[in-house]
Motif scaffolding. Structure first.
Motif, mmCIF file in Angstrom:
data_model
loop_
_atom_site.group_PDB
_atom_site.id
_atom_site.type_symbol
_atom_site.label_atom_id
_atom_site.label_comp_id
_atom_site.label_asym_id
_atom_site.label_seq_id
_atom_site.Cartn_x
_atom_site.Cartn_y
_atom_site.Cartn_z
ATOM 1 N N ARG A 193 1.054 -1.079 -0.133
ATOM 2 C CA ARG A 193 -0.035 -0.029 -0.083
ATOM 3 C C ARG A 193 0.903 1.268 -0.069
ATOM 4 O O ARG A 193 0.546 2.227 -0.682
ATOM 5 N N ASN A 194 1.829 1.377 0.831
ATOM 6 C CA ASN A 194 2.784 2.473 0.760
ATOM 7 C C ASN A 194 3.513 2.691 -0.425
ATOM 8 O O ASN A 194 3.569 3.726 -0.868
ATOM 9 N N TRP A 195 3.748 1.669 -1.145
ATOM 10 C CA TRP A 195 4.536 1.830 -2.656
ATOM 11 C C TRP A 195 3.387 2.448 -3.479
ATOM 12 O O TRP A 195 3.693 3.106 -4.330
ATOM 13 N N VAL A 196 2.077 1.879 -3.731
ATOM 14 C CA VAL A 196 1.058 2.319 -4.444
ATOM 15 C C VAL A 196 0.971 3.958 -4.048
ATOM 16 O O VAL A 196 0.772 4.641 -5.230
ATOM 17 N N ILE A 197 0.855 4.068 -2.932
ATOM 18 C CA ILE A 197 0.421 5.557 -2.386
ATOM 19 C C ILE A 197 1.698 6.523 -2.869
ATOM 20 O O ILE A 197 1.437 7.650 -3.308
ATOM 21 N N LEU A 198 2.882 5.860 -2.634
ATOM 22 C CA LEU A 198 4.148 6.753 -3.077
ATOM 23 C C LEU A 198 4.114 7.028 -4.897
ATOM 24 O O LEU A 198 4.322 7.967 -5.155
ATOM 25 N N ALA A 199 3.821 6.055 -5.510
ATOM 26 C CA ALA A 199 3.617 6.138 -6.763
ATOM 27 C C ALA A 199 2.515 6.943 -7.385
ATOM 28 O O ALA A 199 2.789 7.959 -8.279
ATOM 29 N N TRP A 216 3.348 10.745 -9.437
ATOM 30 C CA TRP A 216 2.537 10.791 -10.489
ATOM 31 C C TRP A 216 1.977 12.225 -10.583
ATOM 32 O O TRP A 216 1.838 12.942 -11.691
ATOM 33 N N LEU A 217 1.507 12.491 -9.261
ATOM 34 C CA LEU A 217 0.268 13.848 -9.334
ATOM 35 C C LEU A 217 1.428 15.105 -9.395
ATOM 36 O O LEU A 217 1.054 16.057 -9.966
ATOM 37 N N VAL A 218 2.640 14.795 -8.714
ATOM 38 C CA VAL A 218 3.724 15.762 -8.691
ATOM 39 C C VAL A 218 4.084 15.967 -9.937
ATOM 40 O O VAL A 218 4.396 17.363 -10.524
ATOM 41 N N LEU A 219 4.675 14.876 -10.677
ATOM 42 C CA LEU A 219 4.903 15.360 -12.382
ATOM 43 C C LEU A 219 3.824 15.746 -12.935
ATOM 44 O O LEU A 219 4.255 16.744 -14.058
ATOM 45 N N LEU A 220 2.760 15.393 -12.947
ATOM 46 C CA LEU A 220 1.409 16.133 -13.954
ATOM 47 C C LEU A 220 1.356 17.467 -13.271
ATOM 48 O O LEU A 220 1.504 18.234 -14.344
ATOM 49 N N ALA A 221 1.424 17.948 -12.134
ATOM 50 C CA ALA A 221 1.610 19.420 -11.753
ATOM 51 C C ALA A 221 2.729 20.013 -12.411
ATOM 52 O O ALA A 221 2.691 21.211 -13.025
ATOM 53 N N GLY A 222 3.861 19.253 -12.380
ATOM 54 C CA GLY A 222 5.017 20.116 -12.823
ATOM 55 C C GLY A 222 4.650 20.188 -14.516
ATOM 56 O O GLY A 222 5.143 21.534 -14.899
ATOM 57 N N LEU A 223 4.090 19.300 -15.247
ATOM 58 C CA LEU A 223 3.955 19.587 -16.614
ATOM 59 C C LEU A 223 2.848 20.560 -16.969
ATOM 60 O O LEU A 223 3.053 21.157 -18.098
ATOM 61 N N ILE A 224 1.901 20.813 -15.937
ATOM 62 C CA ILE A 224 0.996 21.846 -16.141
ATOM 63 C C ILE A 224 1.302 23.190 -15.846
ATOM 64 O O ILE A 224 1.026 24.007 -16.584
ATOM 65 N N PHE A 225 2.091 23.300 -14.841
ATOM 66 C CA PHE A 225 2.303 24.699 -14.405
ATOM 67 C C PHE A 225 3.835 25.340 -14.836
ATOM 68 O O PHE A 225 3.932 26.434 -14.763
ATOM 69 N N ILE A 226 4.700 24.377 -15.202
ATOM 70 C CA ILE A 226 5.947 24.796 -15.500
ATOM 71 C C ILE A 226 6.045 25.806 -16.790
ATOM 72 O O ILE A 226 6.515 26.816 -16.899
ATOM 73 N N PRO A 227 5.490 25.450 -17.781
ATOM 74 C CA PRO A 227 5.245 26.175 -18.916
ATOM 75 C C PRO A 227 4.695 27.694 -18.696
ATOM 76 O O PRO A 227 4.913 28.704 -19.101
ATOM 77 N N LYS A 228 3.653 27.810 -17.603
ATOM 78 C CA LYS A 228 2.911 29.088 -17.606
ATOM 79 C C LYS A 228 3.761 29.846 -16.820
ATOM 80 O O LYS A 228 3.754 31.107 -16.719
#
Length: 166
Positions: free
Chosen positions: A9-15, A19-31
């Motif tokens: 469970r800890n590994w799934v939550i970490l993944a 994934w959410l941090v990476l997605l947020a980075g892709l959305i907000f870095i170009p702006k």
């Protein structure tokens, strides 16, 4: 329902968090960096001589440069240009001086002029005085007015710049 151990469970939550941090980075870095997407902003110098003095001289396989007059001159004010040269036939010089309503322009041979035509009717023309010993703009005298975004061809040789407008 999945049956996972605490470690799994800890590994799934970490993944999921990564994934959410990476997605947020892709959305907000170009702006955050729009200036880099458009390139640097260059202020017009309104001087062909100054621009060419700051342009690297060509050599080797590169024999010339293509310049954009709409970056050299103020494109918000001027829409076109022509030249006024001492080696033009006297009839053409007289016609240009009359049509452009210019008086007292020094055409003794030391200087040529890039005449900038403003958008607004009745606004003053601008004369960019060019020392022909440094920049020869009079290789081919112009008989027409060109739009400000018309490319200028420039090459360096014989210790000065040579410029062709057509």
């Amino acid at each position: 329902m999945l049956k996972l151990s605490n470690s799994q469970r800890n590994w799934v939550i970490l993944a999921i968090v990564l994934w959410l941090v990476l997605l947020a980075g892709l959305i907000f870095i170009p702006k955050e960096r729009p200036e880099q997407a458009h390139g640097p902003v260059v202020a017009p110098t309104n001087s062909l001589s100054t621009t060419l003095a700051n342009t690297p001289k060509t050599g080797g396989a590169v024999t010339g440069q293509i310049l954009d007059p709409s970056v050299i001159y103020d494109a918000n004010t001027y829409g076109g240009f022509t030249t006024l040269c001492p080696n033009e036939p006297q009839e053409i010089k007289d016609l240009k001086l009359e049509q452009l309503e210019l008086d007292g322009v020094d055409l003794d041979g030391a200087y040529g002029y890039v005449v900038l035509i403003p958008y607004e009717e009745g606004a003053d023309l601008m004369l960019d005085q060019v020392a022909l010993n440094d920049v020869d703009i009079c290789l081919q005298p112009m008989n027409a007015t060109l739009p400000l975004n018309y490319p200028i061809l420039a090459s360096y040789g014989d210790d000065k710049w040579h410029v062709a407008f057509q």
